[in-house]
Motif scaffolding. Structure first.
Motif, short mmCIF file in Angstrom:
data_model
loop_
_atom_site.label_atom_id
_atom_site.label_comp_id
_atom_site.label_asym_id
_atom_site.label_seq_id
_atom_site.Cartn_x
_atom_site.Cartn_y
_atom_site.Cartn_z
N GLY A 265 0.85 -1.19 0.00
CA GLY A 265 0.00 0.00 0.00
C GLY A 265 0.88 1.23 0.00
O GLY A 265 1.89 1.28 0.69
N ILE A 266 0.51 2.23 -0.80
CA ILE A 266 1.29 3.46 -0.93
C ILE A 266 0.36 4.64 -0.68
O ILE A 266 -0.72 4.73 -1.27
N GLY A 267 0.79 5.54 0.20
CA GLY A 267 -0.07 6.64 0.62
C GLY A 267 -0.52 7.54 -0.50
O GLY A 267 -1.58 8.18 -0.40
N ALA A 268 0.23 7.62 -1.57
CA ALA A 268 -0.14 8.48 -2.70
C ALA A 268 -1.42 8.02 -3.37
O ALA A 268 -2.19 8.83 -3.90
N PHE A 269 -1.68 6.70 -3.34
CA PHE A 269 -2.84 6.18 -4.07
C PHE A 269 -3.20 4.80 -3.54
O PHE A 269 -2.54 3.81 -3.85
N GLY B 31 -11.49 -1.64 7.97
CA GLY B 31 -11.17 -0.25 7.72
C GLY B 31 -9.92 0.22 8.43
O GLY B 31 -9.06 -0.58 8.83
N HIS B 32 -9.81 1.51 8.61
CA HIS B 32 -8.65 2.06 9.31
C HIS B 32 -8.69 1.78 10.82
O HIS B 32 -7.67 1.93 11.50
N LYS B 33 -9.84 1.35 11.30
CA LYS B 33 -9.91 1.00 12.72
C LYS B 33 -9.00 -0.17 13.05
O LYS B 33 -8.44 -0.25 14.15
N ALA B 34 -8.83 -1.08 12.07
CA ALA B 34 -7.98 -2.25 12.29
C ALA B 34 -6.50 -1.88 12.36
O ALA B 34 -5.68 -2.66 12.87
N ILE B 35 -6.13 -0.71 11.85
CA ILE B 35 -4.73 -0.27 11.84
C ILE B 35 -4.61 1.11 12.49
O ILE B 35 -3.74 1.90 12.12
N ARG B 36 -5.47 1.38 13.46
CA ARG B 36 -5.61 2.74 13.98
C ARG B 36 -4.35 3.30 14.63
O ARG B 36 -4.19 4.51 14.71
N SER B 37 -3.43 2.45 15.08
CA SER B 37 -2.21 2.95 15.73
C SER B 37 -0.96 2.65 14.92
O SER B 37 0.15 2.72 15.45
N ARG B 38 -1.12 2.37 13.63
CA ARG B 38 0.03 2.08 12.79
C ARG B 38 0.51 3.33 12.07
O ARG B 38 -0.23 3.91 11.27
N PRO B 39 1.74 3.77 12.30
CA PRO B 39 2.27 4.92 11.56
C PRO B 39 2.39 4.63 10.06
O PRO B 39 2.25 5.52 9.24
N ASP C 256 0.37 3.36 7.96
CA ASP C 256 -1.01 3.00 7.65
C ASP C 256 -1.21 2.59 6.21
O ASP C 256 -1.99 1.68 5.90
N ASP C 257 -0.52 3.25 5.27
CA ASP C 257 -0.70 2.95 3.85
C ASP C 257 -0.26 1.52 3.53
O ASP C 257 -0.99 0.76 2.88
N LEU C 258 0.91 1.14 4.02
CA LEU C 258 1.40 -0.22 3.82
C LEU C 258 0.52 -1.23 4.52
O LEU C 258 0.18 -2.29 3.96
N GLN C 259 0.11 -0.92 5.74
CA GLN C 259 -0.71 -1.87 6.51
C GLN C 259 -2.08 -2.09 5.87
O GLN C 259 -2.64 -3.18 6.00
N LEU C 260 -2.61 -1.08 5.20
CA LEU C 260 -3.87 -1.26 4.50
C LEU C 260 -3.73 -2.38 3.46
O LEU C 260 -4.58 -3.27 3.35
N GLY C 261 -2.64 -2.33 2.71
CA GLY C 261 -2.38 -3.37 1.72
C GLY C 261 -2.13 -4.73 2.35
O GLY C 261 -2.55 -5.76 1.81
#
Length: 380
Positions: free
Chosen positions: A200-204, A217-225, A227-232
């Motif tokens: 995952g890349i924050g740009a897109f 959603g982002h709740k599952a990664i709410r404390s991850r700096p 976040d973009d990579l963790q979404l992927g």
């Protein structure tokens, strides 16, 4: 002993080169995708905190899209500058824009993650697109991305932008960062359905609402700096369909305005990428020194077969570094000449991030201190 270390290093990079050449062939370029002018509503969600210098230019570049329909949800995350005011002015000029102002941060959340989570709850699109507040879009980028997303029947698409840099030293540092990140994370693995490695890349970060709900959603990664990579990564864990593409001619960002800012920027993600472990930091710095800096250092004192092996190891490193950075950036190849300097700066940046985190007791980012104890708890 030195000869053995250099021999292992050379063999390692030769194997990495084989994987890299194969992987780069699996990264599609969105420039070649025929655009789709309409194919369901896209909700673009942008979280911004103190981004008055970039937010307007970024959003205006997106409003020129050839794709329709699109809505923009701009989330002002506790900004103390003119970011919120600029967002409101943009909304007055274009009815497709909605603005959300956040005044407080709930416990257990990082600011950006909470802002994106809040924006996603307001979204009504058939696709969600999370993007940063400093990204510049070409008009056809969104149309081509949606076309590729639908043609490939994806749940998630992430796109690598052109990272722009003004100084030669900063170009070298960025190129080395991409090099290190790529051989460590192997981003092309995201394009293999059987792989468990996500990207995952924050740009897109484009994702279907169903997939977003499935991963929590982002709740599952709410404390991850990161976040973009963790979404992927969450997408892959749920065995959903993901792809990574490049768009060097259509998506661009000035990653950091200076080398000093780039090193400072790694405070947020570098330690997180090493699981907040000081042991991992030591192992990473040792591994980088042996595998990427030692061959250059050995040139000054090695002799005979050991000197020859140093050159072989350097050649093996460059056989990965040059084609990889050429594929992911628009920089000319001269930055390869300062590779040892870039390695040294990267080691310093990692060490600095770990030391500052230890001294502060957590990660400080955009005016907020996130305690290390809480960050570690959320990664378990």
């Amino acid at each position: 002993m030195l000869f053995i270390l250099l021999s292992i290093t050379a063999a390692f990079w030769m194997l990495v080169a084989l994987d890299t050449y194969r992987g780069l062939r699996e990264l599609p370029a969105l420039e070649s995708e025929p655009p789709l002018t309409s194919g369901g509503k896209v909700s673009v969600i942008i979280a911004a905190r103190n981004e008055e210098d970039t937010i307007e230019k970024s959003v205006l570049s997106q409003l020129n899209t050839t794709y329709d329909p699109v809505e923009w949800i701009l989330v002002n995350d506790r900004s103390t500058d003119r970011t919120g005011e600029i967002m409101e002015n943009l909304a007055l000029k274009d009815r497709r824009i909605q603005v959300i102002h956040i005044s407080s941060l709930p416990a257990g959340w990082l600011g950006k993650n909470h802002a994106l989570h809040t924006g996603a709850k307001r979204a009504s699109g058939d696709l969600l697109l999370f993007t940063d507040a400093d990204i510049q879009y070409e008009p056809d980028l969104l149309a081509k991305a949606v076309a590729y997303f639908k043609r490939m029947k994806l749940d998630h698409l992430t796109v690598s932008p052109d990272l722009q840099a003004n100084s030669f030293l900063l170009q070298g540092f960025i190129a080395f960062f991409l090099f290190g990140f790529s051989y460590y994370k192997r981003p092309w693995s995201a394009n293999r359905d059987h792989s468990k490695s996500g990207m995952g890349i924050g740009a897109f970060n484009m994702i279907s609402p169903d997939a977003y709900a499935k991963i929590g959603g982002h709740k599952a990664i709410r404390s991850r700096p990161d976040d973009d990579l963790q979404l992927g990564m969450q997408i892959k864990r749920k065995r959903l369909r993901q792809r990574m593409a490049t768009a060097r001619k259509m998506l661009r960002v000035e990653w950091y305005p200076s080398l000093q800012e780039a090193i400072k920027g790694l405070e947020k993600n570098a330690f997180a990428g090493l699981h907040y472990s000081y042991l991992f930091v030591f192992a990473a710095m040792t591994g980088v020194f042996i595998s990427q800096l030692l061959p250059f250092v050995a040139l000054f004192f090695a002799e005979g077969s050991t000197l020859l092996m140093s050159w072989i190891a350097i050649g093996a490193i460059m056989s990965v570094y040059i084609p990889l950075t050429a594929r992911l950036t628009n920089f000319n190849g001269w930055h390869a000449l300062i590779f040892p300097v870039s390695v040294s700066l990267f080691i310093y940046a990692i060490l600095r991030a770990a030391v500052l985190t230890a001294v502060r007791g957590g990660v400080q980012w955009r005016g907020t201190l996130y305690p290390l104890k809480e960050l570690k708890k959320r990664t378990r």
